[in-house]
Scaffold this active site. Structure first.
Site, short mmCIF file in Angstrom:
data_model
loop_
_atom_site.label_atom_id
_atom_site.label_comp_id
_atom_site.label_asym_id
_atom_site.label_seq_id
_atom_site.Cartn_x
_atom_site.Cartn_y
_atom_site.Cartn_z
N ASN A 12 -45.40 28.52 -3.06
CA ASN A 12 -46.84 28.65 -2.83
C ASN A 12 -47.60 27.39 -3.23
O ASN A 12 -48.70 27.45 -3.79
CB ASN A 12 -47.40 29.88 -3.56
CG ASN A 12 -47.36 31.13 -2.68
OD1 ASN A 12 -47.69 31.07 -1.50
ND2 ASN A 12 -46.96 32.25 -3.25
N ASN A 32 -38.75 33.84 2.83
CA ASN A 32 -39.71 34.85 2.42
C ASN A 32 -39.82 35.84 3.58
O ASN A 32 -40.42 35.53 4.61
CB ASN A 32 -41.08 34.21 2.10
CG ASN A 32 -42.11 35.26 1.67
OD1 ASN A 32 -42.13 36.37 2.22
ND2 ASN A 32 -42.94 34.92 0.72
N ASP A 74 -44.37 35.84 8.21
CA ASP A 74 -45.23 34.66 8.41
C ASP A 74 -44.55 33.37 7.92
O ASP A 74 -45.04 32.28 8.17
CB ASP A 74 -46.63 34.84 7.80
CG ASP A 74 -46.64 35.57 6.48
OD1 ASP A 74 -45.55 35.82 5.91
OD2 ASP A 74 -47.73 35.91 6.01
N HIS A 75 -43.43 33.52 7.23
CA HIS A 75 -42.62 32.36 6.82
C HIS A 75 -41.40 32.23 7.75
O HIS A 75 -40.93 33.22 8.31
CB HIS A 75 -42.07 32.53 5.41
CG HIS A 75 -43.11 32.58 4.34
ND1 HIS A 75 -43.29 31.59 3.42
CD2 HIS A 75 -44.01 33.55 4.04
CE1 HIS A 75 -44.26 31.92 2.59
NE2 HIS A 75 -44.72 33.11 2.92
N ASP A 92 -42.32 26.51 1.21
CA ASP A 92 -40.99 26.99 0.81
C ASP A 92 -40.10 25.77 0.59
O ASP A 92 -39.96 24.93 1.49
CB ASP A 92 -40.42 27.89 1.90
CG ASP A 92 -41.32 29.08 2.17
OD1 ASP A 92 -41.19 30.10 1.47
OD2 ASP A 92 -42.19 28.98 3.07
N ASP A 129 -40.20 30.45 -2.41
CA ASP A 129 -41.58 30.29 -1.97
C ASP A 129 -42.38 29.84 -3.18
O ASP A 129 -42.70 30.64 -4.06
CB ASP A 129 -42.10 31.62 -1.42
CG ASP A 129 -43.56 31.55 -1.00
OD1 ASP A 129 -44.18 30.48 -1.17
OD2 ASP A 129 -44.09 32.56 -0.51
N GLU A 134 -40.40 38.29 -1.47
CA GLU A 134 -41.31 39.33 -0.96
C GLU A 134 -40.54 40.47 -0.30
O GLU A 134 -40.77 40.80 0.87
CB GLU A 134 -42.37 38.75 -0.01
CG GLU A 134 -43.53 38.12 -0.76
CD GLU A 134 -44.82 38.11 0.05
OE1 GLU A 134 -45.61 39.07 -0.10
OE2 GLU A 134 -45.05 37.17 0.82
#
Length: 266
Positions: free
Chosen positions: A149, A7, A247-248, A218, A147, A34
């Site tokens: 989530n 991501n 941030d991933h 993930d 991802d 993303e």
DNA sequence: ATGACTACTTTGAGTAGA
């Protein structure tokens, strides 16, 4: 063969990080999430210059998924899920590459819970589960990566009690995740690291990465024939420490070469 | 409970992320 999910959190804003990681990690196939870029703003040339073919499903501002390959042509099989609850959101791409069917997804976040966004997450999850069942039943070698989530278990959250009511850890979504894996899919990272604390995401707040206050959201899910070929699965954790990074962190699997079947020439 | 960061946007304060 090395297959990764990442991501990127803005494919243009993080392009330098993405290109550096591609050069250093040399994955064979990558699914990205993303993109946060419309179809015409995907950095195709920069990625192609590193030797990767690409397909992508863009969207202005939000979402967006892509697949890269340096091991042969990408034969797209679909973009968007069957019965996608909102086809305007670019969250799913699927293609056959080098003898493997690869699905790349960006499951809705779902916060705040309860609310329409959470309902949408559950609907999207149901559509995924239905489609995954047909992929599984095909008997093909399949990877479902992206991802999700969802932190599947308490071992996947730095502080479970703090996340109980959150859309990433709520009972309904964990149940959905296990309904999916219950079809017979193997969570590759957990298979290789059964007891390890291992995260794929650290938020930007309060030095979460420095404190290792992370989440494992993930995932790469493998069909049985690929599980038999699984030799490694890792998180490229250091990437999360780079400047202007997502941030991933990228997550990848290594598969052994397909064993030549009897009577089949290679 | 909130906000802390960060990206994106008809460039700015709003939306969204997780």
């Amino acid at each position: 063969m090395k297959i990764a999910t990442y991501n990127v959190n803005g494919v243009n804003g993080r392009l330098a990080v993405l290109l550096r990681w591609l050069r250093e990690a040399e994955p064979d196939v990558v699914v990205l999430q993303e993109l946060k870029a419309p179809q015409e703003k995907f950095p195709e040339t920069a990625i192609r210059d590193l030797g990767y073919d690409a397909i992508w499903h863009g969207q202005k501002s939000w979402n967006g998924v892509a697949m890269l390959s340096r091991v042969g042509e990408i034969h797209e099989t679909r973009r968007g899920l069957p019965d996608d609850p909102d086809p305007a959101q670019s969250r799913y791409i699927e293609a056959a590459v080098n003898g493997i069917l690869i699905a790349g997804l960006y499951l809705p976040n779902g916060n705040p819970r309860p609310g329409p966004k959470f309902d949408y997450k559950l609907k999207w999850f149901d559509a995924l589960i239905a489609h995954a069942a047909s992929l599984f039943d095909s008997g093909l070698p399949v990877v479902i990566a992206g991802d999700f989530n969802v932190m599947p278990t308490e071992a996947d959250v730095y502080k479970p009690e703090r996340w109980r009511e959150d859309a990433l850890f709520a009972p309904e979504v964990r149940e959905a995740f296990f309904r999916l894996t219950g079809q017979g899919w193997t969570d590759a990272l957990r298979k290789i690291h059964p007891d390890e604390t291992i995260y794929t995401f650290w938020d930007y707040f309060r030095n979460a990465y420095g404190r290792n206050a992370g989440l494992r959201i993930d995932h790469l899910l493998l069909s049985p024939s690929l599980t038999a070929r699984l030799v490694d699965a890792q998180v490229d954790r250091d990437v999360r420490g780079w400047d202007k990074t997502s941030d991933h962190a990228p997550v990848w699997i290594a598969l052994s070469d397909e064993k030549p079947s009897r009577g089949k020439k290679r």
